[in-house]
Design an enzyme around this catalytic site. Structure first.
Site, PDB file in Angstrom:
ATOM      1  N   SER A 140     -64.116  -2.375 -54.497  1.00  0.00           N
ATOM      2  CA  SER A 140     -64.454  -3.313 -54.784  1.00  0.00           C
ATOM      3  C   SER A 140     -62.559  -4.422 -54.072  1.00  0.00           C
ATOM      4  O   SER A 140     -61.443  -3.992 -54.565  1.00  0.00           O
ATOM      5  CB  SER A 140     -64.468  -4.068 -56.119  1.00  0.00           C
ATOM      6  N   TYR A 153     -62.735  -4.928 -65.426  1.00  0.00           N
ATOM      7  CA  TYR A 153     -63.001  -4.685 -63.974  1.00  0.00           C
ATOM      8  C   TYR A 153     -62.589  -4.468 -63.409  1.00  0.00           C
ATOM      9  O   TYR A 153     -62.648  -3.778 -61.897  1.00  0.00           O
ATOM     10  CB  TYR A 153     -64.163  -6.047 -63.789  1.00  0.00           C
TER      11      TYR A 153
END
Length: 262
Positions: A140, A153
């Site tokens: 990401s 995360y």
């Protein structure tokens, strides 16, 4: 699967970017082993079949080690070489670290980190033995900065990015390539499932088109690129800028977006 088409594995194929990746594989002439945690996995498999792919659907929770092995056994049961793998399944968890449930955070690590290592071990060994293969590992843009209010995360995605790039170098000369896939915020249910609807990532936020994001990742994988930041020009500029900005500044910027509103 009595077919002469190349075989691909897609995890997290039941929705979002993973489903779009599965559709691309199917449309480009691959057969599929497609996995997801929800019953929507079967719906996705039906879509891939309509696009021309022989599809083996495996409903499995990759946060559980035994179910990761179940997915790999489904691949082996086809009796066919695996030509490509999009190791894509992952989740986020929004909210303050002090408030979030520890078990939920550990389950996220099991899915985002542990399952990636476990499944990639199987995939990479098989591909290296056959002397060819393409692996796409989802990270990401969050891997490029601290992510307050998604505090676990972001580091999990930083792990998958560096894991992909490190493994890529190890596999140099084997015929197998690894691509780190780094989407920006995307128009899927990702943030809703993370409990982030009451943040700047919630409904109405300007996000990247999941079809375009998947296309960029898919093409980078086929080309054997090291990594791809997937999204619009603004997303790519932000990822580039993150190479130079100080970490505290990036953390403060992300906090303003991810902090729950009163």
């Amino acid at each position: 699967m009595n077919s002469t088409k190349p075989l691909a594995l897609v995890t997290g194929a039941s929705n979002g970017i993973g489903r779009e990746l599965g559709a691309l594989f199917a449309a480009k002439g691959f057969d599929l082993v497609a996995t997801g945690r929800s019953a929507a996995t079967q719906e996705a498999a039906a879509e891939f079949t309509r696009l021309g792919a022989h599809t083996e659907a495996v409903q499995a929770d990759l946060g559980v080690r035994g179910e990761v092995e179940q997915v790999w056994q489904a691949v082996r049961a086809t009796g066919r070489p695996l030509e490509a793998a999009a190791i894509n399944a992952g989740v986020s968890l929004g909210g303050a670290f002090l408030d979030n449930d520890l078990d939920e955070e550990l389950r996220m690590i099991d899915l985002n980190v542990t399952s990636v290592v476990q499944l990639t071990k199987r995939v990479a060994r098989a591909m290296a033995e056959q002397g060819r293969g393409r692996i796409l590992i989802t990270s990401s843009v969050s891997a490029t900065l601290p992510t307050p209010y998604e505090t676990v995360y972001g580091p999990s995605r930083a792990f998958t990015r560096m894991f992909a790039l490190g493994l890529r170098e190890e596999l140099r000369g084997t015929g197998v390539t690894v691509t780190a896939f780094m989407p920006g915020a995307t128009n899927s249910d990702f943030h809703a499932r993370a409990g982030m609807n009451n943040t700047a990532f919630g409904p109405g936020a300007n996000k990247n088109d999941k079809v375009e994001v998947a296309r960029q990742g898919f093409e980078a994988m086929l080309a054997g690129r090291a990594e791809v930041v997937a999204g619009d020009r603004q997303t790519k500029r932000e990822a580039l800028l993150n190479r130079f900005l100080p970490e505290p500044l990036k953390a403060a910027r992300h906090a303003r977006k991810a902090k729950p509103r009163d």
